[in-house]
Scaffold this motif. Structure first.
Motif, PDB file in Angstrom:
ATOM      1  N   MET A 232       0.807  -1.208   0.000  1.00  0.00           N
ATOM      2  CA  MET A 232       0.000   0.000   0.000  1.00  0.00           C
ATOM      3  C   MET A 232       0.849   1.270   0.000  1.00  0.00           C
ATOM      4  SD  MET A 232      -2.903   1.251  -0.359  1.00  0.00           S
ATOM      5  CE  MET A 232      -3.755  -0.333  -0.390  1.00  0.00           C
ATOM      6  N   ASP A 233       2.027   1.222   0.599  1.00  0.00           N
ATOM      7  CA  ASP A 233       2.876   2.412   0.599  1.00  0.00           C
ATOM      8  C   ASP A 233       3.218   2.828  -0.829  1.00  0.00           C
ATOM      9  OD1 ASP A 233       4.393   0.136   0.205  1.00  0.00           O
ATOM     10  OD2 ASP A 233       5.698   0.435   1.940  1.00  0.00           O
ATOM     11  N   GLN A 234       3.561   1.847  -1.683  1.00  0.00           N
ATOM     12  CA  GLN A 234       3.902   2.175  -3.061  1.00  0.00           C
ATOM     13  C   GLN A 234       2.671   2.582  -3.873  1.00  0.00           C
ATOM     14  OE1 GLN A 234       7.001  -0.376  -4.942  1.00  0.00           O
ATOM     15  NE2 GLN A 234       6.827  -1.622  -3.094  1.00  0.00           N
ATOM     16  N   ILE A 235       1.545   1.924  -3.633  1.00  0.00           N
ATOM     17  CA  ILE A 235       0.315   2.259  -4.354  1.00  0.00           C
ATOM     18  C   ILE A 235      -0.132   3.677  -4.009  1.00  0.00           C
ATOM     19  CG2 ILE A 235      -2.138   1.691  -4.602  1.00  0.00           C
ATOM     20  CD1 ILE A 235      -1.354  -1.257  -4.209  1.00  0.00           C
ATOM     21  N   LEU A 236      -0.058   4.038  -2.730  1.00  0.00           N
ATOM     22  CA  LEU A 236      -0.436   5.395  -2.318  1.00  0.00           C
ATOM     23  C   LEU A 236       0.525   6.432  -2.905  1.00  0.00           C
ATOM     24  CD1 LEU A 236      -1.463   4.859   1.418  1.00  0.00           C
ATOM     25  CD2 LEU A 236      -2.952   5.471  -0.490  1.00  0.00           C
ATOM     26  N   LEU A 237       1.809   6.109  -2.934  1.00  0.00           N
ATOM     27  CA  LEU A 237       2.774   7.035  -3.534  1.00  0.00           C
ATOM     28  C   LEU A 237       2.471   7.248  -5.014  1.00  0.00           C
ATOM     29  CD1 LEU A 237       6.192   5.936  -1.969  1.00  0.00           C
ATOM     30  CD2 LEU A 237       5.015   8.106  -1.623  1.00  0.00           C
ATOM     31  N   GLY A 238       2.155   6.156  -5.733  1.00  0.00           N
ATOM     32  CA  GLY A 238       1.874   6.262  -7.148  1.00  0.00           C
ATOM     33  C   GLY A 238       0.643   7.089  -7.454  1.00  0.00           C
ATOM     34  N   SER A 239      -0.371   6.999  -6.579  1.00  0.00           N
ATOM     35  CA  SER A 239      -1.618   7.733  -6.812  1.00  0.00           C
ATOM     36  C   SER A 239      -1.577   9.153  -6.236  1.00  0.00           C
ATOM     37  CB  SER A 239      -2.796   6.969  -6.191  1.00  0.00           C
ATOM     38  OG  SER A 239      -2.612   6.809  -4.790  1.00  0.00           O
ATOM     39  N   MET A 240      -0.810   9.367  -5.144  1.00  0.00           N
ATOM     40  CA  MET A 240      -0.778  10.670  -4.487  1.00  0.00           C
ATOM     41  C   MET A 240       0.348  11.579  -4.996  1.00  0.00           C
ATOM     42  SD  MET A 240      -1.554   9.429  -0.559  1.00  0.00           S
ATOM     43  CE  MET A 240      -1.401  11.078   0.138  1.00  0.00           C
ATOM     44  N   ILE A 241       1.473  10.971  -5.440  1.00  0.00           N
ATOM     45  CA  ILE A 241       2.603  11.788  -5.876  1.00  0.00           C
ATOM     46  C   ILE A 241       2.911  11.512  -7.349  1.00  0.00           C
ATOM     47  CG2 ILE A 241       5.021  12.374  -5.437  1.00  0.00           C
ATOM     48  CD1 ILE A 241       4.634  11.712  -2.536  1.00  0.00           C
ATOM     49  N   SER A 242       3.625  10.413  -7.656  1.00  0.00           N
ATOM     50  CA  SER A 242       3.941  10.105  -9.050  1.00  0.00           C
ATOM     51  C   SER A 242       4.532   8.705  -9.142  1.00  0.00           C
ATOM     52  CB  SER A 242       4.940  11.122  -9.625  1.00  0.00           C
ATOM     53  OG  SER A 242       6.201  10.985  -8.991  1.00  0.00           O
ATOM     54  N   THR A 243       4.588   8.156 -10.363  1.00  0.00           N
ATOM     55  CA  THR A 243       5.220   6.846 -10.548  1.00  0.00           C
ATOM     56  C   THR A 243       6.732   6.940 -10.353  1.00  0.00           C
ATOM     57  OG1 THR A 243       5.316   7.255 -12.944  1.00  0.00           O
ATOM     58  CG2 THR A 243       3.430   6.009 -12.102  1.00  0.00           C
ATOM     59  N   SER A 244       7.322   8.103 -10.603  1.00  0.00           N
ATOM     60  CA  SER A 244       8.761   8.281 -10.368  1.00  0.00           C
ATOM     61  C   SER A 244       9.101   8.164  -8.888  1.00  0.00           C
ATOM     62  CB  SER A 244       9.226   9.642 -10.900  1.00  0.00           C
ATOM     63  OG  SER A 244       9.067   9.727 -12.294  1.00  0.00           O
ATOM     64  N   SER A 245       8.216   8.660  -8.024  1.00  0.00           N
ATOM     65  CA  SER A 245       8.449   8.544  -6.584  1.00  0.00           C
ATOM     66  C   SER A 245       8.397   7.084  -6.149  1.00  0.00           C
ATOM     67  CB  SER A 245       7.408   9.362  -5.806  1.00  0.00           C
ATOM     68  OG  SER A 245       6.113   8.803  -5.931  1.00  0.00           O
ATOM     69  N   VAL A 246       7.577   6.290  -6.838  1.00  0.00           N
ATOM     70  CA  VAL A 246       7.522   4.854  -6.555  1.00  0.00           C
ATOM     71  C   VAL A 246       8.864   4.207  -6.868  1.00  0.00           C
ATOM     72  CG1 VAL A 246       6.405   2.664  -7.144  1.00  0.00           C
ATOM     73  CG2 VAL A 246       5.044   4.749  -6.996  1.00  0.00           C
ATOM     74  N   ALA A 247       9.508   4.654  -7.948  1.00  0.00           N
ATOM     75  CA  ALA A 247      10.823   4.106  -8.313  1.00  0.00           C
ATOM     76  C   ALA A 247      11.840   4.351  -7.199  1.00  0.00           C
ATOM     77  CB  ALA A 247      11.296   4.736  -9.622  1.00  0.00           C
ATOM     78  N   ASP A 248      11.864   5.572  -6.658  1.00  0.00           N
ATOM     79  CA  ASP A 248      12.792   5.876  -5.562  1.00  0.00           C
ATOM     80  C   ASP A 248      12.492   5.040  -4.327  1.00  0.00           C
ATOM     81  OD1 ASP A 248      14.381   7.843  -6.805  1.00  0.00           O
ATOM     82  OD2 ASP A 248      12.822   9.345  -6.528  1.00  0.00           O
ATOM     83  N   TYR A 249      11.223   4.939  -3.988  1.00  0.00           N
ATOM     84  CA  TYR A 249      10.841   4.193  -2.795  1.00  0.00           C
ATOM     85  C   TYR A 249      11.090   2.698  -2.986  1.00  0.00           C
ATOM     86  CZ  TYR A 249       8.117   2.754   1.275  1.00  0.00           C
ATOM     87  OH  TYR A 249       7.730   2.212   2.474  1.00  0.00           O
ATOM     88  N   ASN A 250      10.791   2.201  -4.184  1.00  0.00           N
ATOM     89  CA  ASN A 250      10.973   0.776  -4.447  1.00  0.00           C
ATOM     90  C   ASN A 250      12.433   0.369  -4.345  1.00  0.00           C
ATOM     91  OD1 ASN A 250      11.413  -1.494  -6.845  1.00  0.00           O
ATOM     92  ND2 ASN A 250       9.569  -1.802  -5.619  1.00  0.00           N
ATOM     93  N   ALA A 251      13.339   1.283  -4.666  1.00  0.00           N
ATOM     94  CA  ALA A 251      14.761   0.970  -4.533  1.00  0.00           C
ATOM     95  C   ALA A 251      15.107   0.633  -3.088  1.00  0.00           C
ATOM     96  CB  ALA A 251      15.597   2.149  -5.022  1.00  0.00           C
ATOM     97  N   ALA A 252      14.568   1.404  -2.140  1.00  0.00           N
ATOM     98  CA  ALA A 252      14.812   1.130  -0.718  1.00  0.00           C
ATOM     99  C   ALA A 252      14.183  -0.191  -0.299  1.00  0.00           C
ATOM    100  CB  ALA A 252      14.261   2.274   0.131  1.00  0.00           C
ATOM    101  N   VAL A 253      12.982  -0.453  -0.797  1.00  0.00           N
ATOM    102  CA  VAL A 253      12.291  -1.695  -0.457  1.00  0.00           C
ATOM    103  C   VAL A 253      13.050  -2.899  -0.988  1.00  0.00           C
ATOM    104  CG1 VAL A 253      10.178  -3.026  -0.826  1.00  0.00           C
ATOM    105  CG2 VAL A 253      10.034  -0.576  -0.329  1.00  0.00           C
ATOM    106  N   ARG A 254      13.547  -2.786  -2.223  1.00  0.00           N
ATOM    107  CA  ARG A 254      14.305  -3.889  -2.823  1.00  0.00           C
ATOM    108  C   ARG A 254      15.562  -4.203  -2.022  1.00  0.00           C
ATOM    109  NH1 ARG A 254      13.181  -6.653  -7.769  1.00  0.00           N
ATOM    110  NH2 ARG A 254      11.227  -5.808  -8.554  1.00  0.00           N
ATOM    111  N   ILE A 255      16.250  -3.178  -1.584  1.00  0.00           N
ATOM    112  CA  ILE A 255      17.459  -3.402  -0.792  1.00  0.00           C
ATOM    113  C   ILE A 255      17.107  -4.029   0.552  1.00  0.00           C
ATOM    114  CG2 ILE A 255      19.389  -2.248   0.363  1.00  0.00           C
ATOM    115  CD1 ILE A 255      19.286  -0.150  -1.914  1.00  0.00           C
ATOM    116  N   THR A 256      16.002  -3.572   1.141  1.00  0.00           N
ATOM    117  CA  THR A 256      15.545  -4.153   2.405  1.00  0.00           C
ATOM    118  C   THR A 256      15.216  -5.621   2.244  1.00  0.00           C
ATOM    119  OG1 THR A 256      14.653  -1.996   3.054  1.00  0.00           O
ATOM    120  CG2 THR A 256      13.865  -3.919   4.270  1.00  0.00           C
ATOM    121  N   MET A 257      14.715  -6.008   1.069  1.00  0.00           N
ATOM    122  CA  MET A 257      14.384  -7.411   0.810  1.00  0.00           C
ATOM    123  C   MET A 257      15.613  -8.309   0.852  1.00  0.00           C
ATOM    124  SD  MET A 257      11.577  -6.959  -2.245  1.00  0.00           S
ATOM    125  CE  MET A 257      11.666  -8.700  -2.697  1.00  0.00           C
ATOM    126  N   LEU A 258      16.796  -7.710   0.745  1.00  0.00           N
ATOM    127  CA  LEU A 258      18.027  -8.501   0.837  1.00  0.00           C
ATOM    128  C   LEU A 258      18.113  -9.267   2.150  1.00  0.00           C
ATOM    129  CD1 LEU A 258      20.599  -5.912  -0.571  1.00  0.00           C
ATOM    130  CD2 LEU A 258      20.066  -8.113  -1.599  1.00  0.00           C
TER     131      LEU A 258
END
Length: 434
Positions: free
Chosen positions: A221-247
């Motif tokens: 939901m954090d990424q979905i809300l970012l995509g709808s409230m801010i932009s898809t580019s902001s999702v890219a920045d946030y997803n990078a942190a999430v991907r690293i956390t998945m390590l």
């Protein structure tokens, strides 16, 4: 090994895609994956745990009927999913204000059909404690997609969203064929309509289904809300942190997959003491692996971001410092859900996850309004912390679990690991001397 291969190939593909896709398109791809993963976790929730539990708690003559019932449920869920995916294509295009996401959903309809046998094979192998085939098929699925991305990068092809969805389809098809050969011995089916088993699996699985859906909404939901409230580019920045956390999520996911069949057998014997030990020790072992990685990523976030995502994603550093912290809380909630499901309490897991997911939506919405992109990380951390506290309270009342015991086991396993390593080093020195 299965989870590690998924992670390594996933991170490898991620490293290339962040450098070849525009930020808005990478954000679209991230949103697409977040949404469609709901269908995979829904299938797992309705079928996987119920199949494993009943195969491990019933006599062998009943196994063909139980397996056939799970196949019928799998087919029904796939058909319902196809309808939902079709309508989600237009809804997502409207929500994120881009038509580029629609072809991805149409392509995923074919993937959803192929996932039906693929997932069924994986469930049967897990129920029979045969993890080799799961590893090989996962390796093939993730590896072929990674090879396709690397090939495009080396040859100089332009990577498009259509190319990515076609690559996923091809890789999954080959992996399904591979998985079949590992599952042939467990495919004995009673094709007669056994309503009692279908309803048993459904009534057990419906709460796990709800739990998995709620859990995925919680994590997406954090990424979905970012995509709808801010932009898809902001999702890219946030997803990078999430991907690293998945390590650092590999030990948690692996332990949950292995612990459930064992806890199902223990729960069938009504041994609460053994369940308490299983929970405390499994969480402790996971933390033993997690903590060094968390400390390393927290201390050197800029280096990690540069290596994995590239210099264009330095804005994700502050987000990463927050997301990496809540990864330490995940094992407590993840393993408690595994124990509750094995005890025949999937309803408890469902209501717990649903409440936390709803709370996460509210917190994310408020924090994003207040702090922007990093607000999604704050909201998710707050949700995980509340879930962590509630989990410890419930587990203590049910099984007598104590946080102090978990931490004691972490220290014990740490000392044991150091002793084991030092003994092996000394034994090698002695052998060389001799």
């Amino acid at each position: 090994m299965q989870r590690s291969s998924m992670l390594l190939f996933g991170v490898g593909s991620f490293m290339i895609l962040t450098r070849m896709l525009p930020k808005d398109e990478f954000g679209i791809w991230s949103l697409f994956l977040s949404i469609t993963t709901l269908f995979e976790v829904a299938r797992n929730g309705l079928i996987q745990n119920a199949l494993i539990k009943y195969l491990n708690s019933n006599d062998h003559p009943d196994h063909p009927s139980i397996t056939a019932a799970s196949v019928y449920l799998n087919i029904i869920l796939t058909l319902i999913g196809l309808v939902a995916i079709y309508f989600l294509a237009d809804l997502s295009a409207m929500l994120f204000e881009t038509d580029k996401i629609k072809p991805l959903f149409y392509g995923y309809m074919l993937i959803s059909v192929i996932l039906a046998p693929y997932s069924q094979f994986e469930f049967l192998q897990q129920a029979n404690f045969r993890f080799q085939g799961i590893f090989v098929s996962t390796f093939v699925r993730q590896g072929l997609f990674f090879v396709g991305v690397v090939t495009a990068f080396l040859v100089g092809w332009k990577i498009t969203l259509t190319y990515l969805i076609l690559g996923q389809t091809a890789a999954l098809t080959v992996a399904t064929v591979v998985s079949y050969f590992f599952t042939r011995d467990y495919l004995a089916l009673d094709y007669r309509y056994r309503a009692e088993w279908i309803w048993k699996l459904f009534h057990y699985g419906k709460y796990v289904f709800g739990t998995n859906i709620s859990g995925k909404i919680f994590s997406s939901m954090d990424q979905i809300l970012l995509g709808s409230m801010i932009s898809t580019s902001s999702v890219a920045d946030y997803n990078a942190a999430v991907r690293i956390t998945m390590l650092v999520d590999v030990p948690t996911s692996s332990a949950a997959q292995v612990v459930f069949p064992q806890s199902a057998r223990i729960a069938n014997q009504n041994d609460k003491h053994a369940l308490r030990l299983l929970y405390e020790k499994s969480v402790a072992v996971i933390l033993l692996f997690l903590i060094p990685f968390v400390i390393g990523i927290f201390l050197f976030p800029k280096l990690i971001v540069y290596i994995i995502a590239g210099g264009a994603y330095y804005e994700t550093i502050d987000i990463l410092r927050v997301t990496i912290l809540y990864s330490v809380l995940v094992p407590f909630t993840r393993q408690s859900g595994t124990i509750w499901d094995s005890m025949g309490l999937p309803r408890l897991s469902f209501y717990f996850t649903l409440v936390i997911a709803l709370l996460n939506i509210a917190l994310n919405y408020w924090f994003i309004l207040q702090f922007g992109v990093i607000g999604a990380a704050y909201g998710t951390f707050a949700s995980y912390f509340i879930g962590f506290v509630v989990t410890l309270v419930v587990m203590r009342r049910m099984l007598g679990v104590r946080l102090s015991e978990i931490l004691r086991y972490v220290g014990y396993y740490f000392r044991y690991s150091i002793t084991l390593v030092s003994e092996r080093i000394n034994s090698k020195r002695i052998s060389k001397t001799l």
